[in-house]
Design a protein around this motif. Structure first.
Motif, PDB file in Angstrom:
ATOM      1  N   THR A   1       0.829  -1.201   0.000  1.00 25.69           N
ATOM      2  CA  THR A   1       0.000   0.000   0.000  1.00 25.69           C
ATOM      3  C   THR A   1       0.868   1.257   0.000  1.00 25.69           C
ATOM      4  N   GLU A   2       0.382   2.263  -0.715  1.00 27.89           N
ATOM      5  CA  GLU A   2       1.022   3.580  -0.726  1.00 27.89           C
ATOM      6  C   GLU A   2       0.035   4.582  -0.136  1.00 27.89           C
TER       7      GLU A   2
ATOM      8  N   LYS B   1      -4.553   6.890  -1.151  1.00 29.89           N
ATOM      9  CA  LYS B   1      -4.289   5.677  -0.391  1.00 29.89           C
ATOM     10  C   LYS B   1      -4.742   4.528  -1.272  1.00 29.89           C
TER      11      LYS B   1
ATOM     12  N   ALA C   1       0.158   0.226  -4.390  1.00 29.79           N
ATOM     13  CA  ALA C   1       1.282   0.629  -5.228  1.00 29.79           C
ATOM     14  C   ALA C   1       1.797  -0.564  -6.030  1.00 29.79           C
TER      15      ALA C   1
ATOM     16  N   LYS D   1      11.140   3.114  -5.563  1.00 32.82           N
ATOM     17  CA  LYS D   1       9.796   3.380  -5.035  1.00 32.82           C
ATOM     18  C   LYS D   1       9.527   2.532  -3.791  1.00 32.82           C
TER      19      LYS D   1
ATOM     20  N   LEU E   1       8.681   3.877  -0.052  1.00 32.18           N
ATOM     21  CA  LEU E   1       7.502   3.453   0.701  1.00 32.18           C
ATOM     22  C   LEU E   1       7.874   2.882   2.072  1.00 32.18           C
TER      23      LEU E   1
END
Length: 190
Positions: A19-20, A27, A30, A44, A48
């Protein structure tokens, strides 16, 4: 499943969604479960806050669920069927044209007797319209042993096609009536 450092996860499949969260604006997911980690994903993932990942290792002994589902569908789909791209480890078989769906039920049952493999279809001998989904195929784990998929492919080869669409035939039948055949109960030779 194992835990590895993010930098060492290239080529491996994620065991869970990542999750991002961007406060006030986003929200969501990802990276989806099953995503094969690429080198360009590492920055990335680190941003995160991920330093370790739970992954399945793809190697010469196993296949990712998407590839496995495509291979199984390719082994059982006969004429008149199109295979959709995999989505979350599932592929669908759709009628390319309108026609009669024929399913070799015995072969379908043999495929479903294999552990961790599912091949589901609507009932055989139904008229279907072009574009209708008539079957779906998936494997249960995120990663499956190649030998299990090879077993499904052998069944598909032995009973090919396991599923197919028989095209409808158009018959042009014409009878000319004059009215006398109704009165006399037969058509007169002329």
């Amino acid at each position: 499943m194992k835990t590895v450092a993010v930098e060492d996860a290239v080529g491996m499949a994620l065991c869970h969604d990542i999750t991002e969260i961007i406060p006030g604006s986003f929200k969501g997911c990802a990276f989806k479960k099953g995503h094969i980690v690429q080198a360009e994903d590492i920055p990335k993932l680190l941003d995160l806050g991920k330093r370790q990942l739970y992954v399945w290792e793809i190697n010469e002994h196993n296949l990712h669920e998407n590839e496995a589902a495509l291979r199984i569908a390719g082994a059982v789909a006969g004429p008149g069927l199109a295979i959709t791209p995999p989505k979350e480890g599932k592929v669908e078989l759709k009628a390319e044209t309108s026609g009669l769906l024929k399913v070799n039920v015995g072969a379908l049952e043999e495929v479903n007797e294999l552990e961790q493999i599912i091949l589901a279809s609507i009932h055989s001998n139904q008229l279907v319209e072009a574009g209708r989904t008539v079957a779906g195929c998936r494997v249960i784990p995120l990663v499956i042993d190649r030998e299990k998929v090879a077993g499904a492919e052998k069944i598909g080869q032995a009973f090919f096609p396991v599923l197919e669409i028989k095209p409808l035939k158009v018959w042009n039948i014409g009878i000319v009536t004059t009215g006398s055949e109704v009165y006399y109960g037969r058509i007169k030779d002329e």
